[in-house]
Design an enzyme around this catalytic site. Structure first.
Site, PDB file in Angstrom:
ATOM      1  N   CYS A   1       0.829  -1.196   0.000  1.00  0.00           N
ATOM      2  CA  CYS A   1       0.000   0.000   0.000  1.00  0.00           C
ATOM      3  C   CYS A   1       0.872   1.257   0.000  1.00  0.00           C
ATOM      4  O   CYS A   1       1.514   1.552  -0.987  1.00  0.00           O
ATOM      5  CB  CYS A   1      -0.968  -0.041   1.181  1.00  0.00           C
ATOM      6  SG  CYS A   1      -2.264   1.187   1.074  1.00  0.00           S
TER       7      CYS A   1
ATOM      8  N   HIS B   1      -3.519  -5.773   1.190  1.00  0.00           N
ATOM      9  CA  HIS B   1      -2.824  -5.946   2.471  1.00  0.00           C
ATOM     10  C   HIS B   1      -2.758  -7.404   2.936  1.00  0.00           C
ATOM     11  O   HIS B   1      -3.601  -7.835   3.732  1.00  0.00           O
ATOM     12  CB  HIS B   1      -3.537  -5.134   3.548  1.00  0.00           C
ATOM     13  CG  HIS B   1      -3.360  -3.663   3.394  1.00  0.00           C
ATOM     14  ND1 HIS B   1      -2.386  -2.958   4.072  1.00  0.00           N
ATOM     15  CD2 HIS B   1      -4.002  -2.766   2.621  1.00  0.00           C
ATOM     16  CE1 HIS B   1      -2.456  -1.681   3.736  1.00  0.00           C
ATOM     17  NE2 HIS B   1      -3.433  -1.540   2.851  1.00  0.00           N
TER      18      HIS B   1
ATOM     19  N   GLU C   1      -0.858  -8.594   5.118  1.00  0.00           N
ATOM     20  CA  GLU C   1      -0.565  -8.661   6.559  1.00  0.00           C
ATOM     21  C   GLU C   1      -1.834  -8.615   7.409  1.00  0.00           C
ATOM     22  O   GLU C   1      -1.790  -8.913   8.599  1.00  0.00           O
ATOM     23  CB  GLU C   1       0.409  -7.541   6.965  1.00  0.00           C
ATOM     24  CG  GLU C   1      -0.197  -6.155   7.186  1.00  0.00           C
ATOM     25  CD  GLU C   1      -0.512  -5.421   5.879  1.00  0.00           C
ATOM     26  OE1 GLU C   1      -0.548  -6.057   4.818  1.00  0.00           O
ATOM     27  OE2 GLU C   1      -0.744  -4.195   5.956  1.00  0.00           O
TER      28      GLU C   1
END
Lengths: 85, 225
Positions: free
Chosen positions: B87, B196, B198
């Protein structure tokens, strides 16, 4: 003290959704006669000392490496007030 | 000894904690790195996390790109240091010219936050080897300036060289050219990704755990070396 203005605009081929949104809003607000809007950024740099070729060269470098992302943006550099001596 | 993966915190980073956590869950040793330090603490790889570093002032990633630690990371990346930008991290990598192209305002102008289906197009990068080529995964996506753009020649080159790492499926959330969600550099050690992974590493907090592969990939690569 002279002021140098750097204008940064998205390259013509890059879509400008913000400009388009402004353009559409103009129609909604009843302002006629505007066929397109593109939005950019204006930087005003107050320069210490004379705005000579050396200073303009430095500002060109600032614009190219930092103020604009030349992958997507074009920029222009111009002296606004004071002479270019 | 396991791999040490650094996660950089810039002023305005938001997802550094989640990235550190993902690194730990993958089995590597997470190392917090600070943007003002010129010290990579001998990490084996670096994650540039999501967020709004420097408030996205000027352009997303434009100011972070000149932070002291980025000097070290740019130098290291050119010598093969694995770097994953997620990002805002992807934006920083583009601003650093480690990756081609740029990320611009979503074409529909709205911030978007959704669980996004992706296809992993290239599983030979340092960060995607845990996936099958063509594997479909779902991870969160959240961005306001996530539209990936580059000129046609660059896009053709990325396609031809297999450097489109991931592509959006079913819906293009931000106007990215050719549905591109992530790209790599020519060597494959630097990867930028708008969604994302994560945030998709644990069943409790993520829509899936399919993001973990990015972090196990790097571990696998480093251990094999």
């Amino acid at each position: 003290m002279a002021r140098v203005v750097v204008d940064v605009m998205l390259k013509p081929e890059i879509l400008d959704p913000q400009g388009q949104a402004v353009s559409r809003a103009l129609v909604r607000l009843g302002f006629d006669g505007i066929s397109d809007v593109r939005q950019g950024k204006r930087f005003e740099l107050e320069v210490e000392g004379p705005v000579d070729d050396d200073a303009l060269g430095r500002i060109h470098k600032i614009a190219e490496s930092f103020l604009a992302n030349t992958v997507i943006e074009d920029f222009t550099v111009r002296v606004e007030n004071g002479d270019a001596s | 000894m396991t791999a040490r993966i650094g996660v950089v915190t810039f002023p305005g980073s938001l997802d550094d904690r989640d990235a550190l956590r993902a690194v730990r869950l993958a089995g590597a040793e997470p190392v917090a790195l600070w943007h003002r330090e010129k010290d990579l603490q001998q990490v084996d790889g670096v994650v540039l996390p999501g967020g709004f570093s420097y408030g996205d002032y000027l352009r997303c990633g434009a100011i972070s790109r000149f932070s002291p630690i980025m000097e070290m990371i740019i130098e290291g990346a050119k010598e093969g240091l694995p770097v994953l930008g997620i990002c805002n991290g992807f934006q920083i990598l583009c601003e650093s010219h480690l990756l081609p192209g740029a990320l611009t305002r979503n074409d529909h102008l709205h911030f978007i936050c959704r669980d996004q289906k992706l296809r992993v197009e290239n599983n030979s990068t340092a960060w995607t080897s845990s996936y099958e080529k063509g594997q479909e995964i779902t991870v969160p996506l959240k961005n306001g300036e996530g539209g990936y753009i580059a000129d046609e020649r660059t896009l053709d080159m990325l396609e031809a060289e297999g450097r489109v790492v991931a592509r959006y499926l079913e819906l293009n959330p931000n106007g990215s050219r050719r549905d591109i969600a992530g790209v790599s550099n020519a060597a494959g050690n630097v990867v930028g990704l708008m969604p994302h992974p994560e945030h998709a590493v644990e069943p409790l907090t993520g829509p899936t755990t399919e993001g973990l592969g990015f972090f196990t990939s790097i571990l696998k690569q480093l251990v094999n070396v």
